[in-house]
Write an enzyme that holds these catalytic residues in place. Structure first.
Site, PDB file in Angstrom:
ATOM      1  N   GLU A 195       0.817  -1.208   0.000  1.00 17.76           N
ATOM      2  CA  GLU A 195       0.000   0.000   0.000  1.00 17.76           C
ATOM      3  C   GLU A 195       0.853   1.262   0.000  1.00 17.76           C
ATOM      4  OE1 GLU A 195      -3.261   2.749   0.494  1.00 17.76           O
ATOM      5  OE2 GLU A 195      -2.839   0.884  -0.571  1.00 17.76           O
ATOM      6  N   HIS A 228     -21.309  -7.886 -16.773  1.00 21.34           N
ATOM      7  CA  HIS A 228     -19.999  -7.642 -17.371  1.00 21.34           C
ATOM      8  C   HIS A 228     -19.782  -8.545 -18.585  1.00 21.34           C
ATOM      9  CE1 HIS A 228     -15.899  -6.337 -17.682  1.00 21.34           C
ATOM     10  NE2 HIS A 228     -15.404  -7.528 -17.404  1.00 21.34           N
TER      11      HIS A 228
END
Length: 392
Positions: A112, A294
């Site tokens: 991160e 999708h």
């Protein structure tokens, strides 16, 4: 951690310094490569390099999301108030000991924070690019350069403003605990940043580099671009809701062509992760609806791409775009199917995001390179009336 500690600006200056140090390497490389050229070449080299690094940043952002590292440091912009996980060892260790498979571990914290460092470095590069754009614009104005060849500083300025918006989305991603709508917007914002940089790096500087096409093809490019944007948004919604594994077979889903689906909960936008519109747990049928939508969007986009490739193949100057679109479409089909049938492997998932980014760049370049035959006069057309006038 209480809500008030989710945003701690104390390490902001150190984060900016780290981002500046990382950006220093690319800046030195650009200056060394263009020391014998003019400011225009230097600006173009910096723009191309920033575009390349932003593409890499989008991929690393996908890696961060797919490894569940988005909350590796549960505050912003630092990590437990420190500029790096080294200063937060005790807090990370305590969180990891309490929940070894949870969102906070030493590895996830580093993933991160590296993502944040790289994003800060890209922000520094875009800031320098903006300053150089204004400097070049003043030089062009002073030298009375041709309007078509002048550098517009507003593109770079808009890019700088947009990267600030991206930073805000990144902060909200953490503080709102991976709120799906925010995470989706963050991914789309990264792709929009790529398009802005591509528009500056690949903008034709002369009319000779623009290919005149029919109105139908020009409109088709925009329609397919819109379909691609919609499909990428659907893909981001699949990823941010962890709906990939709702269908582990292909071409059917759960053994059916049309399984049970809950569109009402699946496409309720303003809700936390894993929560339905009624505040209860998100039904599995809602994840199925997201996944299947999708897939249907992919069929629609592939149909549009097939038509566009067929039309581009008839234009000699645009055949390379046709080949590129075929390659990206095949890449997306292979990686997309692999995500479903191979239990969402990390490599295929990151590659699928990379394919989406490549499609954005290809369509952006195609929009820049083409113009309606009624809207841009080619040099030969412009010269014809003049030649006729001289002959008379």
């Amino acid at each position: 951690m209480d809500h008030g500690a989710l945003v701690n600006l104390e390490p902001l200056a150190r984060m900016a310094l780290l981002g500046g140090l990382i950006a220093l390497g690319p800046l030195v490389w650009v200056w060394a490569r263009t020391r014998s050229g003019d400011g225009r070449n230097r600006l173009r080299a910096l723009t191309l390099l920033t575009l390349f690094l932003t593409f890499d940043l989008v991929l690393f952002g996908a890696f961060t999301r797919l490894t569940d590292s988005g909350l590796g440091c549960p505050d912003w912009p630092g990590c437990y108030g420190s500029a790096s996980p080294l200063g937060a060892r005790d807090e990370i260790q305590a969180a990891q000991s309490a929940l070894p498979t949870g969102p906070v571990t030493h590895g996830k914290a580093w993933v991160e924070m590296v993502h944040r460092y790289l994003a800060t470095a890209v922000g520094v590069l875009i800031t320098v690019m903006t300053l150089l754009s204004w400097q070049q614009w003043r030089r062009d104005t002073r030298d009375r350069a041709e309007p078509a060849a002048r550098i517009s500083p507003w593109w770079a300025t808009a890019t700088l403003l947009w990267v600030c918006v991206q930073g805000a989305f990144g902060a909200f991603t953490v503080t709102l605990k991976l709120y799906p709508a925010i995470v989706t917007a963050h991914l789309l914002g990264g792709l929009a940043l790529l398009a802005l940089l591509a528009a500056q790096a690949w903008r034709p500087t002369t009319r000779e580099r623009v290919v005149e096409v029919g109105v139908a093809l020009r409109r088709g490019v925009f329609v397919v671009s819109l379909l691609a944007l919609l499909q990428i948004a659907l893909g981001a919604w699949v990823s941010t809701n962890y709906a990939v594994l709702a269908c582990s077979d292909f071409p059917t889903c759960q053994g059916h062509w049309w399984p049970a689906m809950d569109f009402e909960h699946g496409f309720s936008i303003l809700r936390p992760l894993g929560v339905g519109k009624d505040g209860d747990w998100l039904p599995f049928a809602a994840l199925t609806a997201i996944h299947m939508t999708h897939r249907l969007g992919a069929l629609l986009l592939l149909t549009g791409l097939t038509w566009l490739v067929w039309r581009l193949a008839r234009e000699p100057a645009l055949r390379r775009f046709a080949a590129g679109l075929v390659g990206v479409a095949a890449w997306q089909v292979v990686t997309g199917v692999s995500n479903a049938v191979l239990d969402w492997p990390l490599l295929a998932a990151v590659a699928h995001t990379g394919g989406a980014a490549a499609l954005v760049l290809l369509l952006t370049a195609l929009v820049l390179r083409t113009a309606s035959a009624d809207g841009v006069a080619s040099p030969s057309r412009a010269a014809a009336p003049l030649a006729a006038q001289r002959a008379s």
